[in-house]
Each structure stands twice: as structure tokens, then as C-alpha cells.
Write a protein that holds these residues in place. Structure first.
Motif, mmCIF file in Angstrom:
data_model
loop_
_atom_site.group_PDB
_atom_site.id
_atom_site.type_symbol
_atom_site.label_atom_id
_atom_site.label_comp_id
_atom_site.label_asym_id
_atom_site.label_seq_id
_atom_site.Cartn_x
_atom_site.Cartn_y
_atom_site.Cartn_z
ATOM 1 N N GLY A 254 0.790 -1.224 0.000
ATOM 2 C CA GLY A 254 0.000 0.000 0.000
ATOM 3 C C GLY A 254 0.824 1.277 0.000
ATOM 4 N N PRO A 255 1.848 1.380 0.853
ATOM 5 C CA PRO A 255 2.661 2.607 0.872
ATOM 6 C C PRO A 255 3.409 2.873 -0.430
ATOM 7 C CG PRO A 255 2.937 1.352 2.910
ATOM 8 C CD PRO A 255 2.171 0.482 1.975
ATOM 9 N N LEU A 256 3.447 1.901 -1.338
ATOM 10 C CA LEU A 256 4.189 2.048 -2.591
ATOM 11 C C LEU A 256 3.301 2.457 -3.761
ATOM 12 C CD1 LEU A 256 6.372 -1.201 -2.359
ATOM 13 C CD2 LEU A 256 6.951 1.095 -1.547
ATOM 14 N N LEU A 257 2.019 2.673 -3.521
ATOM 15 C CA LEU A 257 1.097 2.962 -4.624
ATOM 16 C C LEU A 257 1.524 4.182 -5.441
ATOM 17 C CD1 LEU A 257 -2.469 2.295 -3.142
ATOM 18 C CD2 LEU A 257 -1.339 1.070 -5.015
ATOM 19 N N GLY A 258 2.091 5.152 -4.799
ATOM 20 C CA GLY A 258 2.503 6.363 -5.513
ATOM 21 C C GLY A 258 3.683 6.168 -6.440
ATOM 22 N N GLN A 259 4.333 5.008 -6.378
ATOM 23 C CA GLN A 259 5.541 4.781 -7.176
ATOM 24 C C GLN A 259 5.267 3.979 -8.453
ATOM 25 O OE1 GLN A 259 8.702 3.119 -4.705
ATOM 26 N NE2 GLN A 259 7.875 4.160 -2.899
#
Length: 348
Positions: A254-259
Motif C-alpha cells: 500500500g505505501p508504494l502505490l505512488g511509485q
């Protein structure tokens, strides 16, 4: 919701909107028959995974490819796998499923298993597919655990570092710690017990044979009462994590969605009993290449609709629509040597 986040057009049949009904319905309904050939894919570390290639296969070497990554303790026999492979094959795609280590017909060789953040095998397979079919459009779909793994893989490898054109993610537990806690409550305990029982049945003979580097006896394993306990005692030490929370933190996608740089479609139900409410509110906003469709109902990998006088899989229908859309927009670009710039601009 902004332009990246959309309300899914899934509508459950009257009286069948309950989250648990939707989750369990696919197991009760007829599923397509899928003929498949098994391939043993050798891995760089000396282990292997089993691939299930759906038949009939297209004769054209440049036919588009769908590779499917299943959920926790899933396989070719999972209802969603049958529906999605059947749908892709019906559209003329070359469709296959990768069984995670130990999820096929045979136990894997090395003293390890698989987990939600284990991207190496999928990365190797995608590279092999690119070598075999260099002119083919390649799309991956990840379901539940396989979806979290796929988001992590795409985010970490970037648009140019992965021989993949697009991805579809369904009912992914993108916050593993929160999802493990959610499964401890109410009727969701039924799902947890089912998954835990399957994991234990496969692990007990390996513990009894002494092949695993764990200070755990079969009796200790039987006493574990939750997936979090299992991850603390088995998953974490077996795969180099300090403990379950370290595993959840490092493996959650989830924390990587912006990448994410590839076109990606994410399908999610707000009432998924495996997930906490408003799951996506805790993550970074994804870029325009990612389309998140959230349905009010649907359960966990459920999405059963009433269509043409019978119950059927909206999930398979929606995935089929996306495959056709990507094939129409990407195939010409993909067949042009050296053309990769479309990956970042084609949209979800």
C-alpha cells in the motif's frame, strides 16, 4: 474521489449483497472447465515453481499474454483462476497461472515457502515470458496475496525495469498488519481458520522431516491460532524477517502505490471481510496510470452478479473488458521495436 479513484459499476443481485455471501458464492457456483499443461520453471536459487498453461493456446507467437498470480493457498482450482483463465483464453490470449512455491502438485525443494512480499519468482517468470515471446503484449493479474505481491513488484521495479505492459490487482491486502487484525474478528475467523488449516497441513510434514530451520515442533504448529501467530512463528523466521510485524511492514504494498509507473487497474470492495474499512485512505494517491475502482459490495474476490438470467462473475467480465481495452491501445506500440514509452502514458 478524484479521476484516479472510481466507483466500480458492480451491482450485486437482490438479496445477495452481503459481504460473506459474495465471498463464498464463487465456491458454490459452477466454474468453467480449464484444461492446462504443467511446466516446471526452474528458478535461479535451485527451487522451482509450477506453471499451468491454459489450453487451447494461440498459435501466434505475438498473441497477448495474461499471467495470473493467485492468493494465499490458491491454485488453478480456485474459482477466480478458472474464470479469469477461461475469459482470457476466450479472447485469444495466451493465459497461464504461476503457482507460488509449494502450491502446485509437489512441495518445493528449498527450506522456505512463499509470502505476500516475495516478488523474485514473479520477476523471473515475467523475464522468461519476455524472452520467449518478445513481441507479445504482457499483462499480469494478482489476486489477494498475489495482488499485494504484484503491486510491490511493479512499484519497486519501475516502468522500465520490468518486462510487463500492464497489471490488474484484485482484493489485495495492501496493509498486511491491519488485514491480519481484521481476520481475528466475527465471521472473518472462518476464513482465517480455513487458510491457517491449509498452511498447517502443508507445513507439518516438512517440520516432522526436519528440513526446515525452525525451532518449532508439529505440536507447536498445531497450537497456533491465528495467521499473525503463524507469520510470527513460521513466515518471518523462514524468510529473514525479525518478526511478524517486521514482515507486514516490509511486505505491505500500500505505501508504494505512488511509485507505480505502469498502467494498472485495481478492483476492491469496500465490504471486503479481509480488509479494514476505507483501506485506500491510508495510502499515497496513485499516479494517473493507476485506476482504482471501489465497489460498495463484492466481498473478498467475490463480485458475483446477475446477468443474462443467471449468476455470473462480474470480476471476469470486468477483467475481460480491461484486457480488450489494453490490447486495442497497446498492441501496435508494443510490436514496434524499442518502443516502451507507452507504458507510462497508456493509463489504467
Amino acid at each position: 474521489m478524484d479521476a484516479t479513484w472510481q466507483v466500480a459499476d458492480f451491482r450485486p443481485p437482490p438479496g445477495l449483497s452481503n459481504r460473506h455471501v459474495q465471498t463464498l458464492l464463487p465456491r458454490c457456483l459452477p466454474r468453467p472447465s480449464v484444461a492446462a499443461d504443467t511446466e516446471i520453471l526452474e528458478l535461479p536459487d535451485g527451487d522451482f515453481v509450477e506453471l499451468a498453461w491454459s489450453h487451447p493456446c494461440p498459435e501466434r507467437a505475438d498473441a497477448p499474454i495474461l499471467v495470473l498470480f493467485h492468493g494465499l493457498e490458491g491454485s488453478l482450482d480456485s474459482p477466480y483462476a478458472r474464470h479469469l483463465l477461461h475469459t482470457a483464453g476466450g479472447l485469444g490470449w495466451r493465459a497461464l497461472l504461476m503457482h507460488f512455491r509449494g502450491c502446485g502438485a509437489s512441495p518445493n525443494r528449498l527450506p522456505r515457502a512463499y509470502h505476500s512480499g516475495d516478488t523474485a519468482d514473479a520477476y523471473w517468470l515475467i523475464g522468461q515470458l519476455a524472452h520467449r515471446y518478445p513481441r507479445a503484449l504482457r499483462v499480469a493479474a494478482g489476486i489477494s496475496l498475489g495482488g499485494n505481491m504484484l503491486v510491490k513488484l511493479v512499484a519497486e521495479q519501475g516502468g522500465e525495469g520490468l518486462a510487463l505492459d500492464a497489471a490488474i490487482v484484485v482484493s489485495a491486502p495492501l496493509d498486511l498488519s491491519a488485514c491480519a487484525d481484521t481476520l481475528r474478528h466475527g465471521f472473518a475467523r472462518v476464513y482465517e481458520r480455513h487458510l491457517l488449516g491449509s498452511l498447517k497441513r502443508k507445513m507439518i510434514p516438512r517440520l516432522a522431516s526436519g528440513e526446515l530451520p525452525l525451532s518449532l515442533t508439529p505440536r507447536d504448529l498445531e497450537a497456533l491460532s491465528s495467521l499473525r501467530d503463524y507469520d510470527e512463528a513460521v513466515t518471518a523466521p523462514l524468510h529473514g524477517f525479525a518478526d511478524a510485524e517486521d514482515y507486514y511492514r516490509r511486505a505491505s504494498a500500500g505505501p508504494l502505490l505512488g511509485q507505480i509507473e505502469l498502467p494498472m487497474l485495481i478492483l476492491h470492495a469496500d465490504d471486503d471481510p479481509f480488509m479494514p474499512p476505507a483501506l485506500f485512505q491510508h495510502f499515497p494517491a496513485p499516479p494517473p496510470s493507476v485506476r482504482v475502482e471501489v465497489a460498495r459490495h463484492g466481498g473478498h474476490v467475490g463480485f458475483v452478479e446477475w446477468r443474462q438470467g443467471r449468476l455470473g462473475s462480474w470480476l471476469a467480465r470486468r477483467v475481460g473488458q480491461q484486457l480488450q481495452a489494453w490490447q486495442a491501445t497497446m498492441s501496435a506500440l508494443h510490436s514496434t521495436p524499442g518502443s516502451v514509452s507507452h507504458k507510462k502514458s497508456a493509463g489504467g
